[in-house]
Design a protein around this motif. Structure first.
Motif, PDB file in Angstrom:
ATOM      1  N   PHE A   1       0.894  -1.158   0.000  1.00  0.00           N
ATOM      2  CA  PHE A   1       0.000   0.000   0.000  1.00  0.00           C
ATOM      3  C   PHE A   1       0.937   1.214   0.000  1.00  0.00           C
ATOM      4  CE2 PHE A   1      -2.981   2.914   2.348  1.00  0.00           C
ATOM      5  CZ  PHE A   1      -4.111   2.775   1.532  1.00  0.00           C
ATOM      6  N   ILE A   2       1.194   1.742  -1.191  1.00  0.00           N
ATOM      7  CA  ILE A   2       2.252   2.754  -1.331  1.00  0.00           C
ATOM      8  C   ILE A   2       1.667   4.050  -1.884  1.00  0.00           C
ATOM      9  CG2 ILE A   2       4.455   3.294  -2.450  1.00  0.00           C
ATOM     10  CD1 ILE A   2       5.012   0.298  -2.597  1.00  0.00           C
ATOM     11  N   GLU A   3       1.840   5.118  -1.138  1.00  0.00           N
ATOM     12  CA  GLU A   3       1.250   6.394  -1.548  1.00  0.00           C
ATOM     13  C   GLU A   3       2.302   7.383  -2.035  1.00  0.00           C
ATOM     14  OE1 GLU A   3      -0.053   9.354   1.180  1.00  0.00           O
ATOM     15  OE2 GLU A   3       0.862   8.382   2.915  1.00  0.00           O
ATOM     16  N   GLY A   4       1.834   8.542  -2.520  1.00  0.00           N
ATOM     17  CA  GLY A   4       2.741   9.559  -3.044  1.00  0.00           C
ATOM     18  C   GLY A   4       2.513  10.935  -2.439  1.00  0.00           C
ATOM     19  N   MET A   5       1.832  11.002  -1.295  1.00  0.00           N
ATOM     20  CA  MET A   5       1.564  12.320  -0.684  1.00  0.00           C
ATOM     21  C   MET A   5       1.883  12.331   0.807  1.00  0.00           C
ATOM     22  SD  MET A   5       0.464  14.510  -3.020  1.00  0.00           S
ATOM     23  CE  MET A   5      -0.611  15.759  -2.282  1.00  0.00           C
ATOM     24  N   GLU A   6       2.727  11.411   1.272  1.00  0.00           N
ATOM     25  CA  GLU A   6       2.959  11.304   2.716  1.00  0.00           C
ATOM     26  C   GLU A   6       3.568  12.564   3.295  1.00  0.00           C
ATOM     27  OE1 GLU A   6       4.842  10.304   6.565  1.00  0.00           O
ATOM     28  OE2 GLU A   6       5.908  10.983   4.772  1.00  0.00           O
ATOM     29  N   GLU A   7       4.497  13.152   2.574  1.00  0.00           N
ATOM     30  CA  GLU A   7       5.235  14.287   3.137  1.00  0.00           C
ATOM     31  C   GLU A   7       4.385  15.553   3.272  1.00  0.00           C
ATOM     32  OE1 GLU A   7       7.829  13.743   4.568  1.00  0.00           O
ATOM     33  OE2 GLU A   7       8.966  12.159   3.585  1.00  0.00           O
ATOM     34  N   VAL A   8       3.234  15.555   2.660  1.00  0.00           N
ATOM     35  CA  VAL A   8       2.371  16.732   2.777  1.00  0.00           C
ATOM     36  C   VAL A   8       1.041  16.399   3.449  1.00  0.00           C
ATOM     37  CG1 VAL A   8       3.404  18.086   0.921  1.00  0.00           C
ATOM     38  CG2 VAL A   8       1.642  16.409   0.378  1.00  0.00           C
ATOM     39  N   GLY A   9       0.958  15.251   4.096  1.00  0.00           N
ATOM     40  CA  GLY A   9      -0.226  14.981   4.902  1.00  0.00           C
ATOM     41  C   GLY A   9      -1.124  13.870   4.399  1.00  0.00           C
ATOM     42  N   SER A  10      -0.625  13.067   3.458  1.00  0.00           N
ATOM     43  CA  SER A  10      -1.365  11.871   3.020  1.00  0.00           C
ATOM     44  C   SER A  10      -2.808  12.160   2.599  1.00  0.00           C
ATOM     45  CB  SER A  10      -1.361  10.811   4.139  1.00  0.00           C
ATOM     46  OG  SER A  10      -0.060  10.389   4.420  1.00  0.00           O
ATOM     47  N   ASN A  11      -2.954  13.144   1.710  1.00  0.00           N
ATOM     48  CA  ASN A  11      -4.296  13.525   1.252  1.00  0.00           C
ATOM     49  C   ASN A  11      -5.099  12.320   0.779  1.00  0.00           C
ATOM     50  OD1 ASN A  11      -2.183  15.436   0.863  1.00  0.00           O
ATOM     51  ND2 ASN A  11      -3.680  16.814  -0.101  1.00  0.00           N
ATOM     52  N   GLY A  12      -6.277  12.180   1.344  1.00  0.00           N
ATOM     53  CA  GLY A  12      -7.206  11.156   0.870  1.00  0.00           C
ATOM     54  C   GLY A  12      -6.929   9.750   1.358  1.00  0.00           C
ATOM     55  N   LEU A  13      -5.840   9.566   2.096  1.00  0.00           N
ATOM     56  CA  LEU A  13      -5.439   8.209   2.431  1.00  0.00           C
ATOM     57  C   LEU A  13      -6.371   7.538   3.442  1.00  0.00           C
ATOM     58  CD1 LEU A  13      -2.961   6.608   1.332  1.00  0.00           C
ATOM     59  CD2 LEU A  13      -2.103   6.696   3.661  1.00  0.00           C
ATOM     60  N   GLU A  14      -6.775   8.325   4.443  1.00  0.00           N
ATOM     61  CA  GLU A  14      -7.627   7.767   5.494  1.00  0.00           C
ATOM     62  C   GLU A  14      -8.922   7.217   4.878  1.00  0.00           C
ATOM     63  OE1 GLU A  14      -7.705  10.442   8.827  1.00  0.00           O
ATOM     64  OE2 GLU A  14      -9.325   9.306   9.794  1.00  0.00           O
ATOM     65  N   GLN A  15      -9.490   8.012   3.957  1.00  0.00           N
ATOM     66  CA  GLN A  15     -10.726   7.596   3.291  1.00  0.00           C
ATOM     67  C   GLN A  15     -10.507   6.330   2.466  1.00  0.00           C
ATOM     68  OE1 GLN A  15     -13.799   8.968   3.819  1.00  0.00           O
ATOM     69  NE2 GLN A  15     -14.431   7.145   2.700  1.00  0.00           N
ATOM     70  N   LEU A  16      -9.341   6.263   1.805  1.00  0.00           N
ATOM     71  CA  LEU A  16      -9.052   5.093   0.971  1.00  0.00           C
ATOM     72  C   LEU A  16      -8.947   3.821   1.814  1.00  0.00           C
ATOM     73  CD1 LEU A  16      -8.426   4.151  -1.977  1.00  0.00           C
ATOM     74  CD2 LEU A  16      -5.991   4.414  -1.402  1.00  0.00           C
ATOM     75  N   VAL A  17      -8.325   3.943   2.992  1.00  0.00           N
ATOM     76  CA  VAL A  17      -8.218   2.777   3.881  1.00  0.00           C
ATOM     77  C   VAL A  17      -9.631   2.298   4.242  1.00  0.00           C
ATOM     78  CG1 VAL A  17      -7.432   1.967   6.147  1.00  0.00           C
ATOM     79  CG2 VAL A  17      -5.960   3.471   4.788  1.00  0.00           C
ATOM     80  N   GLU A  18     -10.457   3.269   4.587  1.00  0.00           N
ATOM     81  CA  GLU A  18     -11.855   2.972   4.923  1.00  0.00           C
ATOM     82  C   GLU A  18     -12.561   2.296   3.734  1.00  0.00           C
ATOM     83  OE1 GLU A  18     -13.279   4.369   8.076  1.00  0.00           O
ATOM     84  OE2 GLU A  18     -14.793   2.862   7.531  1.00  0.00           O
ATOM     85  N   ASP A  19     -12.365   2.882   2.541  1.00  0.00           N
ATOM     86  CA  ASP A  19     -13.037   2.371   1.332  1.00  0.00           C
ATOM     87  C   ASP A  19     -12.584   0.955   0.970  1.00  0.00           C
ATOM     88  OD1 ASP A  19     -14.286   4.797   1.181  1.00  0.00           O
ATOM     89  OD2 ASP A  19     -13.065   5.557  -0.490  1.00  0.00           O
TER      90      ASP A  19
END
Lengths: 488, 488
Positions: free
Chosen positions: A177-195
């Motif tokens: 599970f690899i994202e590209g916005m961690e350094e600026v606050g992980s936009n949208g990630l929490e919702q994606l985990v939920e989804d």
């Protein structure tokens, strides 16, 4: 990187560690180290700085390159789109998709999902880098470059571990599970985990975060983090700033009230003076105490690094406990007062004092909020100032504490022992790791932080590096972990 | 403007003042008021903002225009060059010359020298001006525009008074000392006063500063100002800023020490807690008390203007005494701590707390410096923090108090009575007027502040104005003052 403890603690030199045992898996990794370093070089060259809108295409490119490599080593990949990021200016930029990858889906095997990120902090040579931050340079056993430690190097160590382990038969299902916005606050990630809770994450047994440093050169496994209750105290005296010539001596000054309130929060020794604040702190038992005994940590190194001569505590055990498992209160600053250089003679009209409490299990942010508000309100009432005062908690992030008897912890400890022939440091983060708590809360799965960064990698600073040792032996650590996990 | 008391205090409306008596001099002034307003319009149009390097040529042009007008009305002018202003960037700009002008040099007449300035504060419409700040607009009896009150309008009132009085025989020698850098700190002026002590200033009997507002719509004469002892408290904990996650609970925080020290300076009611600080304050006698009785000043207006609901004092007498003749302490802010919006989790390494004491006769800055340092050092020692602490006084400006029985005060009081048929408000400045003290110290001459600005002119704010009433009746005031001066 999720949290940083920038401490130079190199007492414990690499040479003292036993050589890794004979093992075809380890030999495979050693044999490919030049290829691994070259790949890190290629990836560091992609300037995937998520904070810079002009580099957003490079972040997107980085996600694509990562996807391609995962496919190349036999994984399957779904790119989860997150839509657009809208700036306050109205400008919109595409959010990089999150990589959801999978190696194997054998229902007889346990499934471990690793989290990491491919974006990096900003970096430019002019900031004080000795080398071009986007050109990996190897020097004295270290690999310098932006993202070498945070987090490209750690993710590549993991991917190379998966690729190597696959050659000898992967005994677990691996998800990424690899994202590209961690350094600026992980936009949208929490919702994606939920989804994705009931799809991608439905068969996941363990979550491992691969974005964290060790406490020393000895491998560390992170099992907890403090929370963060961040408070504003707003005091308002007048509608506009006043001049100290025209109004000094005639008004109740907001700053005077604020320094009084900030002054009653903690004593000189850092003891928090808010009634009841320590009531819910988990008591320390002998078993937990034992975890601190063998930690490699030297206060002299910490003094050298920070320029601090006297710490609040004199032993590594006490100091680390106060960093990790006891609450603390820090005053960060004041908004609305004069903060420039020079000598402005202003009486600030409205000032906001900012402080935070790093709270620990089993403290509850909403209880802390009430304790702090009640205390400050009563102290302010005692003072009898006619100014307006308002306390608000603007962040209430919970602490996180894992159950170390879960299989992933036992497997990681065994892997450390096998690769390094030492017992792993069981460590915590003094800061907050929202994603750990988030994974745990949303998915109800055990979370562990197993990174391979060194304590002096300077992940957000100039001259970020990872040592060749951590990079290559870290690859072995992940590979061993995959091998050991099914046994627990 | 030298000091501001931005108070709307319009209880006392213009209509209540008696009409000015029949006097050919006053009639001359009334007859020329359109010309006077037109000249103010022409001068306001010159954007002589001394703070903006790109407008320096306009400041120079303004000095030239002023010189030309003085020559036109029969004065002689010497332009004292001050050389260049060097910016930290290395860039150099010419300093505007200072106008040294003279009308008459009859050794049988007293000589009065007026001080003022032709530069203005920055202004642009976007800051919230309702009209173009450099286009004078007349509305509802007010003249809006940058410099209308501070100080072009006041200087023009004086020049028109000189021009008018000359028609009827000037009974005094008039000198003018007009600079172009007042709003940015009067570069080079102190040295020029020193240099001209034995030439231009040698025959000067009185100094009058024409750059000051009244307390109300009733004319005020300013006879004193508080000083300013500005202090820095520097507390240093670490060599670099630390993260509250990694270090909260383990270090002695500099901010904690600083808020403690700022908190022991004064109590909630503004009483300064530094031992001995009130020892040298001049006692209040009945004669001085009487001066406060008839001042036109309403706390309700002050509340409306500032949004302050409760002042430290409930009567105009007490409030004004604490603005003018008692010392006060204000905390201005902190340098080095987090001061932005948002929630940074920093433990600042080095912080500088800033506060100042407005001291009054006969307090001595060097005594205040010692009292403050001794007190803070003993309080810090009591605290037993291992951090480094340093107190320094970075400004030590003395208070100023004139002798009100000197001729220029008596003449000004008589002139106020003649033009307005009221007794002048005898007032002080709560702020500091370095130039008054400087003139007094260097030249050994009596100084008086006689301005014609209104209390609500907003000299450094948006929509600066002067009322037509203050501008024209102020011209009569200056003319009467010139006429009355030889009688005392």
């Amino acid at each position: 990187m999720l949290f940083l403890v920038s401490i130079v603690s190199l007492l414990f030199s690499h040479a003292l560690l036993s050589p890794t045992p004979d093992d075809p898996l380890f030999k495979h990794i050693d044999d490919h180290q030049h290829e691994y370093i070259q790949r890190l070089k290629d990836w560091v060259a992609i300037e995937s700085d998520s904070s810079d809108p002009s580099k957003r295409d490079q972040v997107l490119h980085m996600m694509q390159v990562t996807k391609d490599y995962i496919l190349q080593i036999g994984g399957t990949v779904e790119m989860a789109e997150l839509g657009e990021q809208e700036y306050s200016s109205g400008k919109k930029l595409p959010l990089p998709p999150v990589i959801l990858a999978e190696f194997g889906n054998d229902t007889n095997k346990p499934t471990v999902c690793f989290y990491g990120h491919m974006d990096v902090q900003p970096a430019k040579k002019a900031d004080g880098w000795k080398t071009d931050p986007y050109v990996l340079e190897e020097k004295d056993g270290n690999l310098y470059g932006r993202g070498t430690s945070d987090d490209k190097g750690q993710i590549l160590a993991l991917l190379h571990a998966v690729e190597s382990a696959k050659k000898f038969g992967l005994p677990v299902n691996v998800k990424l599970f690899i994202e590209g916005m961690e350094e600026v606050g992980s936009n949208g990630l929490e919702q994606l985990v939920e989804d994705k809770k009931d799809t991608f994450f439905s068969n996941v047994d363990y979550i491992v975060v691969t974005d964290t440093p060790w406490l020393s050169t000895k491998p560390g496994i992170t099992y907890g983090a403090r929370g963060n209750c961040y408070f504003f105290i707003e005091v308002e005296g007048a509608r506009r700033d006043l001049h100290s010539g025209g109004f000094g001596g005639t008004v109740y000054e907001a700053m005077s009230d604020l320094v009084y309130l900030l002054g009653v929060l903690a004593d000189v020794n850092g003891k928090i003076l808010i009634p009841g604040i320590y009531d819910d702190v988990l008591p320390l038992n002998e078993q937990e105490k034992d975890l601190y005994k063998d930690l490699v940590f030297d206060l002299k190194d910490l003094k050298r690094d920070t320029g601090v001569n006297t710490f609040l505590h004199n032993t590594k055990e006490e100091l680390l406990m106060h960093r990790w498992r006891f609450p603390s209160l820090s005053i960060h600053g004041i908004e609305g007062a004069f903060s420039g250089s020079g000598t402005k003679t202003v009486i600030p009209a409205k000032v906001i004092g900012k402080f935070s409490i790093r709270q620990v299990p089993n403290m509850n942010p909403s209880v802390v909020e009430k304790q702090v508000s009640d205390y400050l309100e009563s102290k302010f009432a005692e003072r009898k100032s006619p100014n307006k005062m308002k306390v608000s908690m603007v962040i209430g992030a919970q602490p996180w504490l894992a159950n170390m008897s879960e299989p992933q912890y036992l497997a990681a400890q065994k892997a450390v022992k096998r690769v390094f022939n030492v017992d792993a440091d069981m460590i915590r983060a003094g800061g907050t790791i929202p994603i750990a708590k988030n994974f745990e809360d949303v998915l109800g799965k055990g979370v562990m932080l197993l990174g391979v960064g060194g304590p002096d990698d300077a992940p957000h600073g100039q001259n970020e590096k990872i040592s060749v040792y951590n990079y290559i032996e870290g690859t072995k650590l992940y590979a061993s972990f995959l091998k050991e996990l099914p046994s627990f």
